[in-house]
Scaffold this active site. Structure first.
Site, PDB file in Angstrom:
ATOM      1  N   LEU A 147      -9.233  -0.208   4.344  1.00 45.02           N
ATOM      2  CA  LEU A 147      -7.742   1.006   4.552  1.00 45.02           C
ATOM      3  C   LEU A 147      -8.819   2.571   4.545  1.00 45.02           C
ATOM      4  O   LEU A 147      -9.226   3.003   3.656  1.00 45.02           O
ATOM      5  CB  LEU A 147      -6.989   1.326   3.966  1.00 45.02           C
ATOM      6  CG  LEU A 147      -6.272  -0.029   3.819  1.00 45.02           C
ATOM      7  CD1 LEU A 147      -6.353  -1.001   3.147  1.00 45.02           C
ATOM      8  CD2 LEU A 147      -4.530   0.152   3.702  1.00 45.02           C
ATOM      9  N   CYS A 148      -8.479   3.632   5.409  1.00 44.71           N
ATOM     10  CA  CYS A 148      -8.152   4.462   5.266  1.00 44.71           C
ATOM     11  C   CYS A 148      -6.936   5.163   4.496  1.00 44.71           C
ATOM     12  O   CYS A 148      -6.066   5.605   5.373  1.00 44.71           O
ATOM     13  CB  CYS A 148      -8.937   5.674   6.801  1.00 44.71           C
ATOM     14  SG  CYS A 148      -9.217   7.198   6.465  1.00 44.71           S
TER      15      CYS A 148
END
Length: 173
Positions: free
Chosen positions: A87-88
């Site tokens: 994830l960012c």
């Protein structure tokens, strides 16, 4: 061996078990408190609604001073999720605080499903569709939701219960 990290993870698990946020569950693996499996249900009134998304959280001894590594195990089509499931998300990178616990991490990820940030894309195609072709973006997300239903059935179908053959039931009966 009891370390500050492990004591904190036990506390996080007790809190998550006794007062779970809606649509979120998580627990450490039975033989490794540093490895957690979690499930996030897609938030209502979003294209992710009705999805069941599996994640894996990997902690090391620096927790809670450093965030865990978090990955979607379920396939995900989202502007802020890389193809490999990572994830960012700001709280998992530059905005981490030791005050965050597992419940806060999972709640933030669920919020990200509700409110993507296409200006910080991990998946350029998803971000572009989100900005320019919402109908196609929603179609792709709904396909991912349907795939998540298949993923949810896998553990029971393949009879896997942990790692190694010791986890299999005896063949006598």
């Amino acid at each position: 061996m009891s370390t500050a990290c492990r004591r904190r993870l036990i506390r996080d698990f007790k809190r998550l078990s006794s007062d779970p946020p809606q649509g979120i569950s998580g627990a450490p693996c039975p033989d490794n408190i540093m490895l957690w499996n979690a499930v996030i249900f897609g938030p209502a009134d979003t294209p992710f609604e009705d999805g069941t998304f599996k994640l894996c959280l990997t902690f090391d001894e620096t927790y809670p001073n450093k965030p865990p590594t978090v990955k979607f195990i379920s396939k995900m089509f989202h502007p802020n999720v890389y193809a490999n499931g990572e994830l960012c998300l700001d709280i998992l990178q530059n905005r981490w605080s030791p005050t965050y616990d597992v419940a806060a991490i999972l709640t933030s990820i669920q919020s990200l499903l509700h409110d993507p940030n296409p200006n910080s894309p991990a998946n350029a195609e998803a971000a572009q569709l989100y900005r320019e072709n919402m109908k196609e973006y929603i179609r792709r997300v709904k396909a991912t939701v349907e795939e998540s239903w298949m993923d949810a059935e896998l553990p029971e179908d393949d009879n896997s219960r942990g790692s190694g053959s010791a986890a299999q039931p005896p063949a006598t009966e």
